[in-house]
Design a protein around this motif. Structure first.
Motif, PDB file in Angstrom:
ATOM      1  N   SER A 275     -46.512 -66.866  53.368  1.00 16.42           N
ATOM      2  CA  SER A 275     -47.200 -66.504  52.129  1.00 16.42           C
ATOM      3  C   SER A 275     -46.597 -65.273  51.479  1.00 16.42           C
ATOM      4  O   SER A 275     -47.097 -64.789  50.462  1.00 16.42           O
ATOM      5  CB  SER A 275     -48.698 -66.262  52.394  1.00 16.42           C
ATOM      6  OG  SER A 275     -48.874 -65.177  53.286  1.00 16.42           O
ATOM      7  N   PHE A 278     -46.073 -65.563  47.847  1.00 16.48           N
ATOM      8  CA  PHE A 278     -47.149 -65.190  46.930  1.00 16.48           C
ATOM      9  C   PHE A 278     -47.108 -63.693  46.636  1.00 16.48           C
ATOM     10  O   PHE A 278     -47.471 -63.259  45.543  1.00 16.48           O
ATOM     11  CB  PHE A 278     -48.511 -65.578  47.520  1.00 16.48           C
ATOM     12  CG  PHE A 278     -48.713 -67.047  47.659  1.00 16.48           C
ATOM     13  CD1 PHE A 278     -49.163 -67.802  46.592  1.00 16.48           C
ATOM     14  CD2 PHE A 278     -48.442 -67.700  48.841  1.00 16.48           C
ATOM     15  CE1 PHE A 278     -49.343 -69.166  46.705  1.00 16.48           C
ATOM     16  CE2 PHE A 278     -48.621 -69.059  48.972  1.00 16.48           C
ATOM     17  CZ  PHE A 278     -49.072 -69.802  47.906  1.00 16.48           C
ATOM     18  N   SER A 282     -47.280 -61.710  43.118  1.00 18.18           N
ATOM     19  CA  SER A 282     -48.303 -60.685  42.929  1.00 18.18           C
ATOM     20  C   SER A 282     -47.689 -59.333  42.573  1.00 18.18           C
ATOM     21  O   SER A 282     -48.223 -58.595  41.739  1.00 18.18           O
ATOM     22  CB  SER A 282     -49.151 -60.542  44.201  1.00 18.18           C
ATOM     23  OG  SER A 282     -49.833 -61.733  44.485  1.00 18.18           O
ATOM     24  N   THR A 315     -50.805 -70.017  37.882  1.00 17.69           N
ATOM     25  CA  THR A 315     -51.183 -71.287  38.515  1.00 17.69           C
ATOM     26  C   THR A 315     -49.962 -72.203  38.660  1.00 17.69           C
ATOM     27  O   THR A 315     -49.741 -72.799  39.715  1.00 17.69           O
ATOM     28  CB  THR A 315     -52.273 -72.001  37.693  1.00 17.69           C
ATOM     29  OG1 THR A 315     -53.417 -71.145  37.593  1.00 17.69           O
ATOM     30  CG2 THR A 315     -52.681 -73.311  38.348  1.00 17.69           C
ATOM     31  N   TYR A 318     -47.713 -70.895  41.474  1.00 15.99           N
ATOM     32  CA  TYR A 318     -48.268 -71.144  42.813  1.00 15.99           C
ATOM     33  C   TYR A 318     -48.136 -72.615  43.211  1.00 15.99           C
ATOM     34  O   TYR A 318     -47.844 -72.936  44.366  1.00 15.99           O
ATOM     35  CB  TYR A 318     -49.737 -70.725  42.864  1.00 15.99           C
ATOM     36  CG  TYR A 318     -49.955 -69.229  42.811  1.00 15.99           C
ATOM     37  CD1 TYR A 318     -49.134 -68.354  43.514  1.00 15.99           C
ATOM     38  CD2 TYR A 318     -50.983 -68.690  42.054  1.00 15.99           C
ATOM     39  CE1 TYR A 318     -49.332 -66.988  43.467  1.00 15.99           C
ATOM     40  CE2 TYR A 318     -51.192 -67.320  42.000  1.00 15.99           C
ATOM     41  CZ  TYR A 318     -50.361 -66.475  42.709  1.00 15.99           C
ATOM     42  OH  TYR A 318     -50.563 -65.122  42.666  1.00 15.99           O
ATOM     43  N   THR A 355     -53.206 -69.682  47.798  1.00 10.73           N
ATOM     44  CA  THR A 355     -53.142 -69.891  46.349  1.00 10.73           C
ATOM     45  C   THR A 355     -54.478 -69.600  45.689  1.00 10.73           C
ATOM     46  O   THR A 355     -54.554 -68.851  44.697  1.00 10.73           O
ATOM     47  CB  THR A 355     -52.733 -71.348  46.044  1.00 10.73           C
ATOM     48  OG1 THR A 355     -51.411 -71.574  46.521  1.00 10.73           O
ATOM     49  CG2 THR A 355     -52.776 -71.625  44.551  1.00 10.73           C
ATOM     50  N   SER A 358     -55.337 -65.925  45.900  1.00 13.17           N
ATOM     51  CA  SER A 358     -54.506 -65.130  44.984  1.00 13.17           C
ATOM     52  C   SER A 358     -55.009 -65.252  43.553  1.00 13.17           C
ATOM     53  O   SER A 358     -55.038 -64.258  42.808  1.00 13.17           O
ATOM     54  CB  SER A 358     -53.048 -65.584  45.067  1.00 13.17           C
ATOM     55  OG  SER A 358     -52.511 -65.326  46.342  1.00 13.17           O
TER      56      SER A 358
END
Length: 429
Positions: A275, A278, A282, A315, A318, A355, A358
């Protein structure tokens, strides 16, 4: 063609797009390098630490995250919100930063007293001697204090959009971690050495960030009583939720550490390394998008439009990540090591949960950095209800069950924070 080029060059919208593209490209390149190095550090730790030691490492890292959330308690959001109003005034910005740092020290002491005894017990529960548990607990303290200060110092260049120097510092700290891990973990494959190697480079990073901040803030300023009241007003609204998320934010690890096996703790920790993709998104969002969103004028249409655009773009990103990891899950697990092969389904479940979490977190932070703070009772009650239902209906003692549980409790949080942000954006006058 020449006329078209001239028109494009004179078009302010086109210039903004080009500027954003260049800045996003520079940040993206730096972040790819930073996250690649971080991923390499994670793989070193996963492959070189025995399963038992990696489980202890995972528990310590999870506790470190919870301690940091509690020690912040909304202070960073308050500094960002207050700094967004005065970021062009060195004196006022200096007072905001000094006030935030002063509050952080007090909250940090409380957080240490609360979490370190619990960490000692959990480590001993999973097979560590009391001496080893004490060494591991002490080893996260440097990373804890430096991370708290570093977060606040980094707000200054983020608001000023002095991004590239900030990225260089983060890259240097990542290289430092990799070098220290390379020098230490091969010879001493134990959890507390890996934790120390990961935390020590942050001292250098904080020194560099403080120097960068001097161009935008007056570091001679003292904490200001009025600013403390304004920051503390946000803290009082955010602290109950921060306390709650200290427990629930890493609920997967807490549950599996109590109800599951030591091997399952190590598996969750290893899968969680994927992850890091992600984290890349971020970090770019927090560096480029959140500060600009915090600086937008109070216009309802603009705020709502920008918020929805941000969420739609995230979105899509991800979904691409989850799809790529699903297609290449066998290859990804091979990188993690033989101890974690055969966990393709669990990997996808973890990424889906990451996801949704986040997306909820993005809505939460975008709102907070505009000074929009939801009544903490709402998300806490919603989360408690979803946790109770999940524990009752799902088999949370297994790895697959706890990952499905993680998805189950993340969905209501996304709905709550997304809806609240939309309502507040539309109600701005």
């Amino acid at each position: 063609m020449k006329v078209l080029v001239e028109r494009l060059n004179n078009n302010s919208t086109f210039e903004k797009i080009i500027g954003w593209t260049k800045l996003a490209g520079a940040v993206g390149i730096f972040q790819l390098m930073i996250q690649a190095i971080s991923f390499a550090c994670g793989i070193f730790v996963i492959r070189l630490l025995p399963t038992q030691e990696y489980a202890l490492y995972t528990l310590a890292n999870t506790t470190l995250g919870a301690m940091t959330i509690l020690a912040d308690g909304g202070i960073a959001a308050g500094v960002m919100a207050q700094g967004g109003q005065v970021w062009q005034d060195r004196e006022q910005f200096g007072k905001v930063l000094a006030t935030g740092l002063n509050l952080r020290k007090k909250f940090a002491a409380i957080s240490l007293v609360i979490f370190l005894p619990g960490l000692l017990y959990l480590l001993h529960y999973h097979g560590a001697s009391w001496a080893t548990a004490a060494l591991i607990s002490v080893s996260i303290v440097p990373a804890f204090f430096t991370a708290l200060s570093g977060t606040l110092f980094s707000i200054v260049p983020r608001l000023a959009q002095h991004i590239v120097p900030l990225q260089k510092v983060e890259l240097g700290a990542s290289v430092g971690r990799l070098v220290l891990l390379g020098l230490s973990i091969f010879a001493f494959p134990v959890a507390f050495i890996a934790l120390l190697a990961a935390g020590l480079p942050q001292f250098w990073s904080n020194f560099q960030l403080k120097n960068i901040s001097k161009a935008f803030v007056d570091d001679k300023q003292k904490p200001d009583a009025e600013i403390r009241v304004q920051i503390f007003a946000m803290v009082k609204r955010l602290l109950p939720e921060s306390i709650y998320y200290c427990i629930s934010g890493q609920l997967t690890i807490w549950i599996i550490s109590i109800l599951g096996s030591t091997a399952a703790v190590a598996q969750v920790g290893a899968l969680g390394r994927v992850s890091i993709l992600f984290i890349l998104i971020s970090t770019i969002t927090s560096s480029l998008v959140v500060p600009r969103f915090a600086r937008l004028p109070n216009d309802a249409n603009t705020l709502l439009k920008r918020f929805l655009q941000i969420q739609l773009g995230l979105t899509g990103a991800y979904i691409l990540i989850v799809g790529a990891c699903w297609l290449f899950s066998s290859q990804i697990l091979l990188v993690l090591g033989d101890k974690y092969t055969g966990l393709s389904k669990e990997l996808v479940l973890l990424l889906i949960g990451s996801t949704i979490s986040s997306m909820a977190g993005n809505s939460f932070y975008l709102s907070n950095n505009r000074g929009w703070v939801i009544n903490p009772a709402i998300p806490i009650i919603v989360s408690i209800v979803s946790i109770c239902l999940g524990v009752y209906f799902l088999k949370v003692s297994s790895l697959e069950g706890v990952l499905i549980f993680n998805i189950f409790i993340a969905i209501p949080q996304l709905i709550v924070h997304f809806t609240y942000a939309v309502i507040r954006a539309r109600s701005v006058k």
